[in-house]
Design a protein around this motif. Sequence first.
Motif, PDB file in Angstrom:
ATOM      1  N   UNK A 151       0.551  -0.820  -0.012  1.00  0.00           N
ATOM      2  CA  UNK A 151       0.180  -0.054   0.061  1.00  0.00           C
ATOM      3  C   UNK A 151       0.810   0.985   0.021  1.00  0.00           C
ATOM      4  N   UNK A 152       2.080   1.123   0.912  1.00  0.00           N
ATOM      5  CA  UNK A 152       2.744   2.248   0.478  1.00  0.00           C
ATOM      6  C   UNK A 152       2.990   2.801  -0.980  1.00  0.00           C
ATOM      7  N   UNK A 153       3.673   4.305  -0.193  1.00  0.00           N
ATOM      8  CA  UNK A 153       4.040   4.941  -1.880  1.00  0.00           C
ATOM      9  C   UNK A 153       5.482   4.590  -1.516  1.00  0.00           C
ATOM     10  N   UNK A 154       5.594   4.995  -3.169  1.00  0.00           N
ATOM     11  CA  UNK A 154       7.297   4.539  -3.998  1.00  0.00           C
ATOM     12  C   UNK A 154       8.658   4.844  -2.757  1.00  0.00           C
ATOM     13  N   UNK A 155       9.285   4.656  -2.538  1.00  0.00           N
ATOM     14  CA  UNK A 155      10.439   5.424  -1.985  1.00  0.00           C
ATOM     15  C   UNK A 155      11.537   5.940  -3.224  1.00  0.00           C
TER      16      UNK A 155
ATOM     17  N   UNK B 172       1.899  12.612   2.779  1.00  0.00           N
ATOM     18  CA  UNK B 172       1.330  11.099   2.252  1.00  0.00           C
ATOM     19  C   UNK B 172      -0.031  11.094   2.068  1.00  0.00           C
ATOM     20  N   UNK B 173      -0.863  10.729   0.776  1.00  0.00           N
ATOM     21  CA  UNK B 173      -2.413  11.368   0.234  1.00  0.00           C
ATOM     22  C   UNK B 173      -2.868   9.631   0.710  1.00  0.00           C
ATOM     23  N   UNK B 174      -3.881   9.279   1.324  1.00  0.00           N
ATOM     24  CA  UNK B 174      -4.959   7.805   0.655  1.00  0.00           C
ATOM     25  C   UNK B 174      -5.740   8.297  -0.266  1.00  0.00           C
ATOM     26  N   UNK B 175      -5.655   7.498  -1.030  1.00  0.00           N
ATOM     27  CA  UNK B 175      -6.410   7.673  -1.944  1.00  0.00           C
ATOM     28  C   UNK B 175      -7.071   5.219  -2.783  1.00  0.00           C
ATOM     29  N   UNK B 176      -8.050   5.468  -3.051  1.00  0.00           N
ATOM     30  CA  UNK B 176      -9.497   4.300  -3.171  1.00  0.00           C
ATOM     31  C   UNK B 176      -8.646   3.874  -4.138  1.00  0.00           C
TER      32      UNK B 176
ATOM     33  N   UNK C 139       4.499   7.690  -6.695  1.00  0.00           N
ATOM     34  CA  UNK C 139       5.275   8.688  -7.343  1.00  0.00           C
ATOM     35  C   UNK C 139       5.203   9.577  -6.492  1.00  0.00           C
ATOM     36  N   UNK C 140       3.862   9.881  -5.620  1.00  0.00           N
ATOM     37  CA  UNK C 140       3.308  11.256  -6.086  1.00  0.00           C
ATOM     38  C   UNK C 140       3.113  11.106  -4.073  1.00  0.00           C
ATOM     39  N   UNK C 141       3.529  10.084  -3.575  1.00  0.00           N
ATOM     40  CA  UNK C 141       3.218  10.228  -2.124  1.00  0.00           C
ATOM     41  C   UNK C 141       1.658   9.613  -1.607  1.00  0.00           C
ATOM     42  N   UNK C 142       1.614   8.648  -2.841  1.00  0.00           N
ATOM     43  CA  UNK C 142       0.020   8.510  -2.729  1.00  0.00           C
ATOM     44  C   UNK C 142       0.023   6.966  -2.207  1.00  0.00           C
ATOM     45  N   UNK C 143      -1.113   6.369  -0.660  1.00  0.00           N
ATOM     46  CA  UNK C 143      -0.387   5.229  -0.757  1.00  0.00           C
ATOM     47  C   UNK C 143      -2.034   4.468  -0.444  1.00  0.00           C
TER      48      UNK C 143
END
Length: 388
Positions: free
Chosen positions: A8-12, A132-136, A151-155
């Motif tokens: 679920x995490x954003x990319x590092x 970090x942004x929560x996205x469904x 890439x844009x900090x979404x999880x």
Amino acid sequence: MMGEFDTIRPYNDSEVPAVLERLFSDKAFLDILTHFRFPRFAGALGWLLKPMIARKLRREFAGVTTVATLQDKVEYYVDHTIDRATDGVTYTGVEQLKSGTAYVFLANHRDIVMDPAFVNYAVYHAGLPTPRIAIGDNLLQKPFVSDLMRLNKSFIVHRSITGRKEKMAAYQLLSAYINHSIRHDCQSIWIAQAEGRAKDGDDRTESAILKMFHVSRKDEPFAEVIQSLNLTPVSISYEYDPCDLAKARELYIRATTGTYTKAPGEDDVSIALGITGYKGRVHVNFAPPITERFEDTKLLAVEMDRQILGGYRLFPVHYLAYAQWSDADPQLQVPKAADIFPADELAKAKAEWERRLSECPVEHRPFLVVQYATPVRNQYRVKAGIPL
């Protein structure tokens, strides 16, 4: 070795170059860019234009090796989009955010992409790390969309899971990730106050989301968990919603048939319109983080609503819609737009509101009015201390 949050995490940072290369080779992604950049020629000359765009992207992003440098690069485009699609963005409360402190920004939700983008914009220009942004996961049906967002900090919030056991596991993981982000990574979080956009303009906090924050720390008191997360109510107000006619149509269909089924690609259209469509003025208010102890999710939800609705900026169009609304609350003392706003500002708003009404099918109009009128009712109820 797979980490606990890898699904679920954003990319590092270490993943950025490979993901960018994957994007620049993605046919669907290049196709959309080609149609956006060269709408007249994309069909006939797509075979020529797509490799050209891919080469340009590779050149432009050649030095990008971290999420931060990517956001710096993208910020130019965000600023440009905001300049083109708004009459200005204002912020209140951002000055109280402290460097070195992570917050959970719990916000009302009107636009899929632009809600967190405007919060990002405020935080970025305040010189603070973006959240970090929560996205469904319902919005991530295409691989390139998932890549772009992560890439844009979404999880990822797994909404499409159906099994009860699987749902609980996803809920637990999400809770653990949010807590880990705040307490260990010192990374802020943006999450909507409810699942899905408030298409009727009725911004309400779902207590289930507040409960979720606690699920991974059940052995600790709820109040202490909430206090540790620096839960910050955020209100975003759009003078005009680019998707208002589409929302009115959906609300009408729901009201008359009892259900609504999205067409394939409908979310993609909403995203594109939300980004590029005219919004008028936009205001974002950051309320102070919640410091009071709340032992109960429902009481906390009431307080979040009070803060979010109280911080919402009402524009002339909201009062114009409220004056036309058949469900206006007679016990509220709501002033007329003419008593609040200068004549020239009001005249401009009236012209735009009439234009929107004229473009809306007659049977859909009550559902257009409700979107703009409801925030007035809600805010004046909050002011009067009347339950929502």
